[in-house]
Design an enzyme around this catalytic site. Structure first.
Site, PDB file in Angstrom:
ATOM      1  N   ARG A  57      39.245 -37.179 -21.263  1.00  0.00           N
ATOM      2  CA  ARG A  57      38.199 -36.397 -21.045  1.00  0.00           C
ATOM      3  C   ARG A  57      37.309 -36.996 -20.140  1.00  0.00           C
ATOM      4  NH1 ARG A  57      35.535 -40.560 -21.198  1.00  0.00           N
ATOM      5  NH2 ARG A  57      33.605 -39.162 -21.207  1.00  0.00           N
ATOM      6  N   GLY A  58      36.070 -36.431 -19.482  1.00  0.00           N
ATOM      7  CA  GLY A  58      35.584 -37.057 -18.337  1.00  0.00           C
ATOM      8  C   GLY A  58      36.058 -36.223 -17.072  1.00  0.00           C
ATOM      9  N   ALA A  59      35.244 -35.730 -16.536  1.00  0.00           N
ATOM     10  CA  ALA A  59      35.426 -34.570 -15.495  1.00  0.00           C
ATOM     11  C   ALA A  59      36.596 -35.063 -14.448  1.00  0.00           C
ATOM     12  CB  ALA A  59      34.159 -33.941 -14.693  1.00  0.00           C
ATOM     13  N   ARG A  91      39.219 -26.334 -20.699  1.00  0.00           N
ATOM     14  CA  ARG A  91      37.798 -26.862 -20.976  1.00  0.00           C
ATOM     15  C   ARG A  91      36.929 -26.224 -19.687  1.00  0.00           C
ATOM     16  NH1 ARG A  91      36.348 -32.762 -22.406  1.00  0.00           N
ATOM     17  NH2 ARG A  91      34.374 -31.684 -23.503  1.00  0.00           N
ATOM     18  N   GLN A 189      31.175 -40.888 -27.294  1.00  0.00           N
ATOM     19  CA  GLN A 189      31.487 -41.444 -25.893  1.00  0.00           C
ATOM     20  C   GLN A 189      31.001 -42.708 -25.675  1.00  0.00           C
ATOM     21  OE1 GLN A 189      30.948 -38.141 -26.516  1.00  0.00           O
ATOM     22  NE2 GLN A 189      32.200 -36.953 -25.350  1.00  0.00           N
ATOM     23  N   ASP A 230      29.556 -33.066 -14.832  1.00  0.00           N
ATOM     24  CA  ASP A 230      30.796 -32.164 -15.013  1.00  0.00           C
ATOM     25  C   ASP A 230      30.679 -31.037 -13.792  1.00  0.00           C
ATOM     26  OD1 ASP A 230      30.911 -33.391 -17.465  1.00  0.00           O
ATOM     27  OD2 ASP A 230      32.620 -32.242 -17.909  1.00  0.00           O
ATOM     28  N   LYS A 241      27.177 -33.978 -20.253  1.00  0.00           N
ATOM     29  CA  LYS A 241      27.161 -34.326 -21.648  1.00  0.00           C
ATOM     30  C   LYS A 241      25.689 -33.661 -22.248  1.00  0.00           C
ATOM     31  CE  LYS A 241      29.727 -34.730 -23.731  1.00  0.00           C
ATOM     32  NZ  LYS A 241      30.689 -33.669 -24.211  1.00  0.00           N
TER      33      LYS A 241
END
Ligand code: MRU
Length: 335
Positions: A57-59, A91, A189, A230, A241
């Site tokens: 995860r994480g852009a 996503r 996170q 993002d 987030k």
């Protein structure tokens, strides 16, 4: 990133392509911080699952997974657009996902070898995050106390991070910094991943409940806020987030500079307003279930937006690989 596994120190990326087996390999971020496990995706559907289920995860890391996943599918003889559709549907918010698929589409059109193209893309992301660290570090003065939200570190970007990259560099330069880490409900996170990364790097920090950040901003214990994002629009509105918007508003109310760090792959100049950014809604279990236990009466209705939008007016500047720009002075960067 520095990782200590079974007492042994290693330098690792958050994900990579195994040329011997044609698998996309991930540090399984669902298992950290208590277990260090590797997830191996054998085909594009396993890569799509890894993105959706947040193994990765994480852009920028999602973008890297998409690039490797597309390369793997090409090696395995799949049709580009069929696979692209499935990976793009994982996503919706991170611009990097679509940027990476497009990069691979253009590379294939130019006749590039798929794994070489994906490798070039991911190395590019890593280098850009390194430069974000160099460009952002001068904003951090010796002794500063910095708030960050979610995880925008090496795990979220393959290496270095976006929000955490300037902190890494400032720390290496010998500046004494202290990081307040928002726990980041519902997926935690901050607690699980940012606290783990900062510990590996030896950077002083404290984990705080999400709702404690305003208190520390008002009592003067936070000098600076840096988050990742993002998607950034042409006007400087950005998605990050869930919970980021309220940190930005409270930072403004307390005259605390709020910076957002991101590479070009996160910028979407095709839209102006933040209201055009698609916001992912995730399942109710993320809110209802904490460490395996239900925390609300059975059948409680839940809303679970994964991101929120902060208007550009709250951002002092964007820290990018090409420099530091205010929201009304965003430069259209080239890859
Ligand atoms: O839902 P996640 O964990 O993918 O959300 C991650 C974030 O919101 C990060 O801040 C953002 O992707 C920037 S990562 C450098």
């Amino acid at each position: 990133m520095k990782v200590v596994v079974d007492g042994e120190e290693k330098d690792m990326w958050a994900l990579w392509y195994d040329d011997d087996t044609d698998e996309v390999v991930f540090i399984d971020q669902r298992k950290l911080p208590h277990r260090f496990e590797i997830y191996r995706a054998k085909d594009y559907s396993a890569v799509a699952f890894a993105i959706k289920d947040m193994v990765v995860r994480g852009a920028p890391a999602i973008g890297a997974a998409a690039a490797f996943g597309m390369a793997q599918a090409m090696v395995q003889g799949r049709k580009f657009e069929e696979v692209a559709k499935i990976i793009a549907a994982t996503r919706p918010t991170a611009n990097d996902l679509f940027f990476a698929i497009d990069f691979m589409r253009q590379s294939m059109a130019k006749g590039k070898e798929p794994t070489t193209a994906a490798d070039e893309f991911v190395r590019g992301i890593v280098d850009r995050c390194r430069r974000i660290g160099e460009n952002g570090a001068p904003l951090i003065e010796d002794g500063m106390r910095i708030l960050t939200h979610c995880n925008a570190g090496a795990l979220a970007t393959v290496d270095y991070g976006t929000a955490l990259a300037p902190m890494r560099v400032a720390h290496k330069q010998g500046k004494k910094i202290f990081v307040f880490v928002d726990e980041t409900r519902p997926r935690l996170q901050g607690a699980k991943l940012t606290a783990w990364e900062l510990r590996m790097e030896g950077i002083d920090h404290a984990l705080i409940a999400d709702n404690a950040a305003g208190h520390y901003m008002r009592t003067g214990e936070i000098d600076l806020v840096i988050t990742g994002t993002d998607r950034v629009t042409a006007s400087g509105d950005f998605a990050n987030k869930i919970g980021t918007y309220e940190k930005a508003v409270v930072a403004r109310a307390n005259d605390i500079p709020f910076y957002v760090a991101a590479p070009i792959s996160t910028f979407d100049f095709s839209i102006k307003s933040g209201s055009e950014i698609p916001i992912e809604e995730r399942g109710p279990e993320e809110v209802l279930v904490v460490e395996g236990n239900s925390i609300a009466p059975e059948g409680t209705p839940v809303r679970n937006p994964a991101f929120d939008v902060t208007p550009g007016e709250y951002v002092k500047a964007f820290i990018t690989e090409d420099g530091v720009f205010p929201p009304d002075g965003l430069k259209k960067m080239e890859w």
